[in-house]
Design a protein around this motif. Sequence first.
Motif, mmCIF file in Angstrom:
data_model
loop_
_atom_site.group_PDB
_atom_site.id
_atom_site.type_symbol
_atom_site.label_atom_id
_atom_site.label_comp_id
_atom_site.label_asym_id
_atom_site.label_seq_id
_atom_site.Cartn_x
_atom_site.Cartn_y
_atom_site.Cartn_z
ATOM 1 N N ARG A 295 0.868 -1.179 0.000
ATOM 2 C CA ARG A 295 0.000 0.000 0.000
ATOM 3 C C ARG A 295 0.899 1.221 0.000
ATOM 4 O O ARG A 295 1.888 1.262 0.730
ATOM 5 N N ALA A 296 0.562 2.221 -0.819
ATOM 6 C CA ALA A 296 1.439 3.381 -0.956
ATOM 7 C C ALA A 296 0.642 4.670 -1.028
ATOM 8 O O ALA A 296 -0.474 4.701 -1.565
ATOM 9 N N THR A 297 1.235 5.715 -0.495
ATOM 10 C CA THR A 297 0.723 7.065 -0.696
ATOM 11 C C THR A 297 1.372 7.646 -1.945
ATOM 12 O O THR A 297 2.319 7.088 -2.498
ATOM 13 N N VAL A 298 0.847 8.778 -2.383
ATOM 14 C CA VAL A 298 1.293 9.385 -3.646
ATOM 15 C C VAL A 298 2.047 10.674 -3.346
ATOM 16 O O VAL A 298 1.675 11.447 -2.455
ATOM 17 N N ARG A 299 3.105 10.917 -4.090
ATOM 18 C CA ARG A 299 3.913 12.127 -3.907
ATOM 19 C C ARG A 299 3.087 13.385 -4.187
ATOM 20 O O ARG A 299 2.246 13.400 -5.094
ATOM 21 N N PRO A 300 3.366 14.455 -3.478
ATOM 22 C CA PRO A 300 2.665 15.715 -3.753
ATOM 23 C C PRO A 300 3.177 16.382 -5.022
ATOM 24 O O PRO A 300 4.380 16.411 -5.275
ATOM 25 N N LEU A 301 2.241 16.860 -5.821
ATOM 26 C CA LEU A 301 2.576 17.666 -7.004
ATOM 27 C C LEU A 301 3.668 17.025 -7.849
ATOM 28 O O LEU A 301 4.609 17.682 -8.276
ATOM 29 N N ARG A 302 3.567 15.722 -8.069
ATOM 30 C CA ARG A 302 4.571 15.034 -8.887
ATOM 31 C C ARG A 302 4.569 15.638 -10.281
ATOM 32 O O ARG A 302 3.529 15.877 -10.876
ATOM 33 N N PRO A 305 5.627 13.422 -16.593
ATOM 34 C CA PRO A 305 4.276 12.956 -16.864
ATOM 35 C C PRO A 305 3.689 12.183 -15.686
ATOM 36 O O PRO A 305 4.404 11.540 -14.928
ATOM 37 N N LEU A 306 2.377 12.237 -15.534
ATOM 38 C CA LEU A 306 1.701 11.611 -14.416
ATOM 39 C C LEU A 306 1.609 10.094 -14.600
ATOM 40 O O LEU A 306 1.808 9.566 -15.700
ATOM 41 N N SER A 307 1.285 9.408 -13.515
ATOM 42 C CA SER A 307 0.912 8.003 -13.573
ATOM 43 C C SER A 307 -0.604 7.916 -13.576
ATOM 44 O O SER A 307 -1.290 8.631 -12.832
ATOM 45 N N ALA A 308 -1.156 7.011 -14.384
ATOM 46 C CA ALA A 308 -2.604 6.857 -14.454
ATOM 47 C C ALA A 308 -3.180 6.243 -13.183
ATOM 48 O O ALA A 308 -4.360 6.424 -12.879
ATOM 49 N N TRP A 309 -2.351 5.531 -12.418
ATOM 50 C CA TRP A 309 -2.817 4.925 -11.170
ATOM 51 C C TRP A 309 -2.552 5.801 -9.957
ATOM 52 O O TRP A 309 -3.147 5.601 -8.895
ATOM 53 N N ALA A 310 -1.639 6.732 -10.059
ATOM 54 C CA ALA A 310 -1.277 7.577 -8.909
ATOM 55 C C ALA A 310 -1.211 9.036 -9.331
ATOM 56 O O ALA A 310 -0.157 9.672 -9.260
ATOM 57 N N PRO A 311 -2.333 9.612 -9.766
ATOM 58 C CA PRO A 311 -2.294 10.961 -10.337
ATOM 59 C C PRO A 311 -2.402 12.102 -9.342
ATOM 60 O O PRO A 311 -2.235 13.255 -9.731
ATOM 61 N N ASP A 312 -2.675 11.820 -8.047
ATOM 62 C CA ASP A 312 -2.949 12.906 -7.112
ATOM 63 C C ASP A 312 -2.471 12.534 -5.718
ATOM 64 O O ASP A 312 -2.590 11.385 -5.293
ATOM 65 N N GLU A 313 -1.934 13.505 -5.000
ATOM 66 C CA GLU A 313 -1.324 13.245 -3.697
ATOM 67 C C GLU A 313 -2.311 12.825 -2.618
ATOM 68 O O GLU A 313 -1.908 12.312 -1.574
ATOM 69 N N HIS A 314 -3.609 13.015 -2.824
ATOM 70 C CA HIS A 314 -4.599 12.665 -1.804
ATOM 71 C C HIS A 314 -5.089 11.223 -1.944
ATOM 72 O O HIS A 314 -6.009 10.813 -1.228
ATOM 73 N N LEU A 315 -4.469 10.456 -2.834
ATOM 74 C CA LEU A 315 -4.913 9.101 -3.116
ATOM 75 C C LEU A 315 -4.029 8.070 -2.415
ATOM 76 O O LEU A 315 -2.888 8.349 -2.042
ATOM 77 N N THR A 316 -4.578 6.874 -2.263
ATOM 78 C CA THR A 316 -3.844 5.728 -1.742
ATOM 79 C C THR A 316 -3.938 4.598 -2.758
ATOM 80 O O THR A 316 -5.005 4.374 -3.349
ATOM 81 N N CYS A 317 -2.827 3.897 -2.968
ATOM 82 C CA CYS A 317 -2.775 2.846 -3.968
ATOM 83 C C CYS A 317 -2.416 1.510 -3.324
ATOM 84 O O CYS A 317 -1.521 1.447 -2.476
ATOM 85 N N ASP A 318 -3.100 0.451 -3.754
ATOM 86 C CA ASP A 318 -2.774 -0.922 -3.357
ATOM 87 C C ASP A 318 -2.405 -1.701 -4.610
ATOM 88 O O ASP A 318 -3.154 -1.682 -5.603
ATOM 89 N N PHE A 319 -1.260 -2.374 -4.558
ATOM 90 C CA PHE A 319 -0.788 -3.140 -5.697
ATOM 91 C C PHE A 319 -0.346 -4.525 -5.259
ATOM 92 O O PHE A 319 0.258 -4.690 -4.193
ATOM 93 N N THR A 320 -0.623 -5.518 -6.115
ATOM 94 C CA THR A 320 -0.085 -6.867 -5.954
ATOM 95 C C THR A 320 0.618 -7.230 -7.253
ATOM 96 O O THR A 320 0.019 -7.143 -8.331
ATOM 97 N N VAL A 321 1.875 -7.621 -7.166
ATOM 98 C CA VAL A 321 2.677 -7.912 -8.348
ATOM 99 C C VAL A 321 2.846 -9.413 -8.529
ATOM 100 O O VAL A 321 2.902 -10.170 -7.554
#
Length: 352
Positions: A295-302, A305-321
Motif C-alpha cells: 500500500r502506498a501514498t502518492v507524492r505531492p505535485l509530482r 508525466p503523471l501516472s494513471a494509477w497515482a495521479p494525485d497526492e490525496h490518493l492511496t494505492c494498493d498493488f499486488t505484483v
Amino acid sequence: MTVSHPLAGIAAQPETAARWALGRMASAAAEDVRFDAVARSSGHRVPDDVSGRYGSHGTARFESSAPEPEGREVLDGASTAELRADVSVGVDPCLALADPARLVSAVATATDGRLTWQGERPAVELVLTPNPESADPDGSWLPPGATRLIATVDVRTGLLLGARVFDSHGCFRTGELRLTRTSADTAAALPADGTGAGTVLARMATALLDPVRLHARIDAQPGVDVPPATASSPSRRRWTVTVHSPDGILTADISGDYRSDRTSPGAARLAELLTPSRIVSHLAHATATGPDSLRATVRPLRSFPLSAWAPDEHLTCDFTVDPATGVLLLAHTTDSDSRTLFRCEVHLHRPG
C-alpha cells in the motif's frame, strides 16, 4: 584482509548487477533512511536541448550560454521520506541524488552493471537510458533527450553516490553524494533481496527489462475506453486483454508503453498494469500488505508525466505484483474517504 563485495554471489554479471541496482533504486521508496552527506553537482557545459518532445516543460534552462554553476548541499540528519515529499527535489541536481526512486519511471534500459566501491561503501555502477515518453523534461539526471546516465547506486541505501549524464557530445553534468553516516549502515540484509514492500517495488521497476507477450482477462472498475492508437505504441512488453467492466466487454492489444498526450486514462491504466515501473516514481511511501503486495501514498505535485494509477497526492494505492512476469495482478486506487476510483484485477492466461 580483502573484503568481498556483498553482491559478489548474486549479481556479479553485468546484466544481473544492473537489474539489482535498478530494483534497489525503486525499493528506496519503501524506506526512510536518515543520513548525513555532502552532495555536489557540476555542469561542465551547456548541453543540447535534452527536454524531449514535451520540451515546453523544460526548455528554459537550455537558453543560457553558460554552464550551470556548481551546486553543493550539506545534509545533516536528512530523511529520504521527507525528500520524497519535497517538490523541489526533482529539479535540484544535488537533492535528486538522494531520491533514486524518482528516476525509475524515466528508465528505458538498464545495462552494464558493475560491482564497485566508494571508499568503504559497496555500490553498483550501471548505465541507464531514458524513455522519451515517460522521462521528466525537467529531470536533472535522466531527461528524455539524454543519451545515457552512468549512475553509482549505494547497496545499503539505494542512494546515488555518483552520476554522470551525457548528450550526443559527451558528459555535461556530474554529481556526487558523499555519505558520512546513515541509519542503514548496520543493516544485516540486502534490502532488494528478500520480502517486503521494497521487493515489490523492485519487481515493479525491473518489469521493464523483461520482454513478454501475454494474454489476460481484466475485471475493471470503472469501464475502460481503449482507442486503436494504443496498440501502436512500441514496447518490449505487450498483451492481449479482455476487459470486463460495467460498460461491457472489450478486447484490445495493449503496449506496455504509451504516449501521455495520445492515450486515454483508462488505456494508460492497462499499460501500467503490464509495465508498472512508470508508477514507482510517483509513490511517496510504501508498506507491505502481503508477500507480493503493498500500500502506498502518492507524492505531492509530482511533475509531468503523471501516472494513471497515482495521479494525485490525496490518493492511496494498493498493488499486488506477479513475481514471474512483473505484471500487477491487482491495482486499486482510493480517495481520502476510502472510495474506489479505479480498480483492476488481472487473471493471466498461463500456459499449461
